[in-house]
Write a protein that holds these residues in place. Sequence first.
Motif, PDB file in Angstrom:
ATOM      1  N   ILE A   1      45.242  51.166  38.281  1.00  0.00           N
ATOM      2  CA  ILE A   1      44.702  49.815  38.455  1.00  0.00           C
ATOM      3  C   ILE A   1      44.943  49.356  39.884  1.00  0.00           C
ATOM      4  O   ILE A   1      44.042  48.863  40.562  1.00  0.00           O
ATOM      5  CB  ILE A   1      45.344  48.834  37.444  1.00  0.00           C
ATOM      6  CG1 ILE A   1      44.774  49.096  36.051  1.00  0.00           C
ATOM      7  CG2 ILE A   1      45.089  47.384  37.857  1.00  0.00           C
ATOM      8  CD1 ILE A   1      45.517  48.418  34.944  1.00  0.00           C
TER       9      ILE A   1
ATOM     10  N   SER B   1      33.794  47.433  38.942  1.00  0.00           N
ATOM     11  CA  SER B   1      33.731  46.340  39.917  1.00  0.00           C
ATOM     12  C   SER B   1      32.448  46.423  40.733  1.00  0.00           C
ATOM     13  O   SER B   1      31.778  45.421  40.959  1.00  0.00           O
ATOM     14  CB  SER B   1      34.938  46.403  40.852  1.00  0.00           C
ATOM     15  OG  SER B   1      36.121  46.306  40.105  1.00  0.00           O
TER      16      SER B   1
ATOM     17  N   ILE C   1      40.185  45.509  34.072  1.00  0.00           N
ATOM     18  CA  ILE C   1      41.568  45.961  34.254  1.00  0.00           C
ATOM     19  C   ILE C   1      42.248  46.158  32.902  1.00  0.00           C
ATOM     20  O   ILE C   1      42.848  47.187  32.634  1.00  0.00           O
ATOM     21  CB  ILE C   1      42.350  44.948  35.122  1.00  0.00           C
ATOM     22  CG1 ILE C   1      41.828  45.026  36.554  1.00  0.00           C
ATOM     23  CG2 ILE C   1      43.839  45.217  35.069  1.00  0.00           C
ATOM     24  CD1 ILE C   1      42.436  44.033  37.486  1.00  0.00           C
ATOM     25  N   LEU C   2      42.098  45.163  32.038  1.00  0.00           N
ATOM     26  CA  LEU C   2      42.699  45.259  30.707  1.00  0.00           C
ATOM     27  C   LEU C   2      42.133  46.441  29.947  1.00  0.00           C
ATOM     28  O   LEU C   2      42.853  47.203  29.312  1.00  0.00           O
ATOM     29  CB  LEU C   2      42.428  43.963  29.929  1.00  0.00           C
ATOM     30  CG  LEU C   2      43.438  42.856  30.158  1.00  0.00           C
ATOM     31  CD1 LEU C   2      43.027  41.597  29.425  1.00  0.00           C
ATOM     32  CD2 LEU C   2      44.818  43.306  29.694  1.00  0.00           C
TER      33      LEU C   2
ATOM     34  N   ILE D   1      37.983  51.352  37.311  1.00  0.00           N
ATOM     35  CA  ILE D   1      38.072  49.986  37.844  1.00  0.00           C
ATOM     36  C   ILE D   1      37.100  49.797  39.007  1.00  0.00           C
ATOM     37  O   ILE D   1      36.337  48.836  39.053  1.00  0.00           O
ATOM     38  CB  ILE D   1      39.510  49.694  38.322  1.00  0.00           C
ATOM     39  CG1 ILE D   1      40.444  49.827  37.137  1.00  0.00           C
ATOM     40  CG2 ILE D   1      39.598  48.331  38.993  1.00  0.00           C
ATOM     41  CD1 ILE D   1      41.137  48.624  36.706  1.00  0.00           C
TER      42      ILE D   1
ATOM     43  N   ILE E   1      36.217  42.014  40.796  1.00  0.00           N
ATOM     44  CA  ILE E   1      37.265  42.736  40.086  1.00  0.00           C
ATOM     45  C   ILE E   1      37.540  41.922  38.834  1.00  0.00           C
ATOM     46  O   ILE E   1      38.138  40.860  38.904  1.00  0.00           O
ATOM     47  CB  ILE E   1      38.524  42.867  40.945  1.00  0.00           C
ATOM     48  CG1 ILE E   1      38.186  43.671  42.192  1.00  0.00           C
ATOM     49  CG2 ILE E   1      39.628  43.531  40.147  1.00  0.00           C
ATOM     50  CD1 ILE E   1      39.264  43.663  43.227  1.00  0.00           C
ATOM     51  N   SER E   2      37.042  42.403  37.715  1.00  0.00           N
ATOM     52  CA  SER E   2      37.185  41.571  36.524  1.00  0.00           C
ATOM     53  C   SER E   2      38.481  41.920  35.801  1.00  0.00           C
ATOM     54  O   SER E   2      38.878  43.090  35.717  1.00  0.00           O
ATOM     55  CB  SER E   2      35.986  41.760  35.598  1.00  0.00           C
ATOM     56  OG  SER E   2      36.089  42.985  34.925  1.00  0.00           O
ATOM     57  N   LEU E   3      39.110  40.893  35.285  1.00  0.00           N
ATOM     58  CA  LEU E   3      40.355  41.058  34.534  1.00  0.00           C
ATOM     59  C   LEU E   3      40.078  41.896  33.295  1.00  0.00           C
ATOM     60  O   LEU E   3      40.887  42.702  32.854  1.00  0.00           O
ATOM     61  CB  LEU E   3      40.879  39.675  34.146  1.00  0.00           C
ATOM     62  CG  LEU E   3      42.310  39.674  33.625  1.00  0.00           C
ATOM     63  CD1 LEU E   3      43.272  40.002  34.742  1.00  0.00           C
ATOM     64  CD2 LEU E   3      42.645  38.335  33.016  1.00  0.00           C
ATOM     65  N   LYS E   4      38.857  41.711  32.766  1.00  0.00           N
ATOM     66  CA  LYS E   4      38.458  42.443  31.572  1.00  0.00           C
ATOM     67  C   LYS E   4      38.475  43.948  31.847  1.00  0.00           C
ATOM     68  O   LYS E   4      38.962  44.726  31.037  1.00  0.00           O
ATOM     69  CB  LYS E   4      37.061  41.989  31.138  1.00  0.00           C
ATOM     70  CG  LYS E   4      36.916  41.901  29.628  1.00  0.00           C
ATOM     71  CD  LYS E   4      35.623  41.219  29.249  1.00  0.00           C
ATOM     72  CE  LYS E   4      34.484  42.212  29.230  1.00  0.00           C
ATOM     73  NZ  LYS E   4      33.178  41.575  28.988  1.00  0.00           N
TER      74      LYS E   4
ATOM     75  N   VAL F   1      41.959  48.578  42.446  1.00  0.00           N
ATOM     76  CA  VAL F   1      41.780  47.256  43.065  1.00  0.00           C
ATOM     77  C   VAL F   1      41.755  47.387  44.587  1.00  0.00           C
ATOM     78  O   VAL F   1      40.866  46.842  45.258  1.00  0.00           O
ATOM     79  CB  VAL F   1      42.906  46.291  42.615  1.00  0.00           C
ATOM     80  CG1 VAL F   1      42.891  45.032  43.453  1.00  0.00           C
ATOM     81  CG2 VAL F   1      42.731  45.940  41.143  1.00  0.00           C
TER      82      VAL F   1
END
Lengths: 230, 409
Positions: B350, B41, B375-376, B37, B370-373, B354
């Motif tokens: 995660i 980022s 993280i997923l 992550i 910090i992309s949601l992508k 972050v």
Amino acid sequence: MDILIEVKELVKIYQLGEIQVPALQGITLSIERGEFVAIMGASGSGKSTFMNILGFLDQPTGGLYLFEGINGENLSREERAEIRNRKIGFVFQGFNLLSKYSALENVELPLIYSKVPGSRRREMARRALSAVGLGDRSHHHPLQLSGGEQQRVAIARALVNQPSLLLADEPTGNLDTKTSKEIMEIFKRLNEEMGITIVMITHEPDIASYGKRKILFKDGKVAGDHTSRL
Amino acid sequence: MTTILASFRIALRALLANKMRSSLTLLGIIIGVGAVIAMISVGSGAKKRIEEQIASMGSNLLVVMSGSATSGGIRFGAGTVPTLTVEDAKAIASEIPGIKYVAPSYYGIAQVVFGNQNWSTVIYGSTPEIFEIREWGLIKGRSLTQQDIDGATKVCILGKTVAENLFGGLDPVGQIVRIKKIPFAVIGVLSPKGQSTWGQDQDDVIFVPLTTAQKRLFGMQFPGMVRSISVQTTDPEVMKIVEEQINGLLRQRHRIPQGQDNDFTVRNLTEVASRAEESAKVMSLLLGAIASISLIVGGIGIMNIMLVSVTERTREIGIRMAVGAKGKDILLQFLIESLMLSLMGGILGIAIGVVGTLILVHFTQWPILISLKAILLAFLFSGSVGVFFGFYPARKASLLNPIDALRYE
């Protein structure tokens, strides 16, 4: 009468490296529904091997085994698990309880694998524990229970799915005389009142005398078969 | 098959039974996911920064520089000898298709004085189109107009850095500054642009009308002389063609015979920038790859622990099989156990990733996304790590022979 177990010329050979060790050398016998059988014999006589095969825990090298008319040879691993789950209950000398689980949870174990829903599972397990006189100790863990109590939990676990056959391998081997008697009284009651077929291994004659039929094993063969008449 | 809920409960109990071991195993996954992550980022932040810089430079930008001086075989670099004129710029604008804006520029360094403050900076003489090309707006005042160009008026627009250095908190618009002792009225202040791709402060600049720079500030060696011509094309596809056409047109206008070098240089700045973007992409890929390796190492940690667990719990497996657990029940139990380990590690990772990224942002001032992508992706990846590395031990457990498992000491 209704025949539950029928074996013909049952052979089991263990392969220990290069050497072949024969454990069963042609066992032929049948057990009817409702019988209480005590199997006796010296250690190494093949009685435990025989019981493991009866309980679908192990497979014979040769011969025929019919359980409720079903040929054990043609069953898959999954089908054998299914029969162990629904038709057979085990009681071992060393109890074989899960030490991290409470008495109640140990009894619930077979029901988890027959997919009984949670609330009904607990209800059935509680009833089984009460039947062996442990209704008030259901939340104790095995290590907090005495040997006799642990064995009673194991019996409750064996009974909870209402099996047609109860297999007990030296059930009193780790218990003192008084506790042994209590356990045997439970067995006797199960056999007489609920009609459960019991096959029990023991080498103590006074324990064996609870059985109505005594089978003597010697060197992997049946050396004696005696039914007491009441 | 057991119900999934029961399997989850069994798995959770098994994990809680060995808290120390479970948490150490978790740590491997936490570090792996956290690193993924944070690295993604940082990488996307770097990419974003370069994209911003490209946008600040202006898109589809070609810059024609005056040719290099050659003296005794030593070439002095582009812009050292003025060869371009305003007429060249006009010719480019009128004769080459696919061009949006053309802005000829003349610049030099000079000292600027306001009150008792002084500052040396780039004085950039150009036409109003320069602000369109560079997509540069004002935060105060007005822009240059054609009248300013025609009349060579003494007005100037300050870059943010210059405005701050000369005026501090004061409003510069309407004030008079002196550039080379000549008074100029400040008509506007540019919005800040920050650093260029190569680290230059783009706000350290003063814009004046092209003609004013030519006639009043720096003088001309010949009429209409400019140092560079900025050209913006209508779209990126035509840049190559426009570049060739400018080359042809200027060679013709400057009467350069065949076989002789150009006395000017056309630079494609977008190309330079996209190369920088490319390297940022490679960097973020590299960072991601390194982080993924730590996640895989974490996965191997799970596998290791699960194998130990299977061996250690052989008797338990035997007991479960004796009371009717099928192979797939055992498989599911251990698979869920490793999946739970990896997903818990994923969630904690995660959180740590972050937080780590935010700390990095705080200390470096980088624009970190910090992309949601990401993280997923990290979550799913850690889940698959759990299944992948948990499968072998789980399968090993499920294939045990009941009687052998029961007899295991």
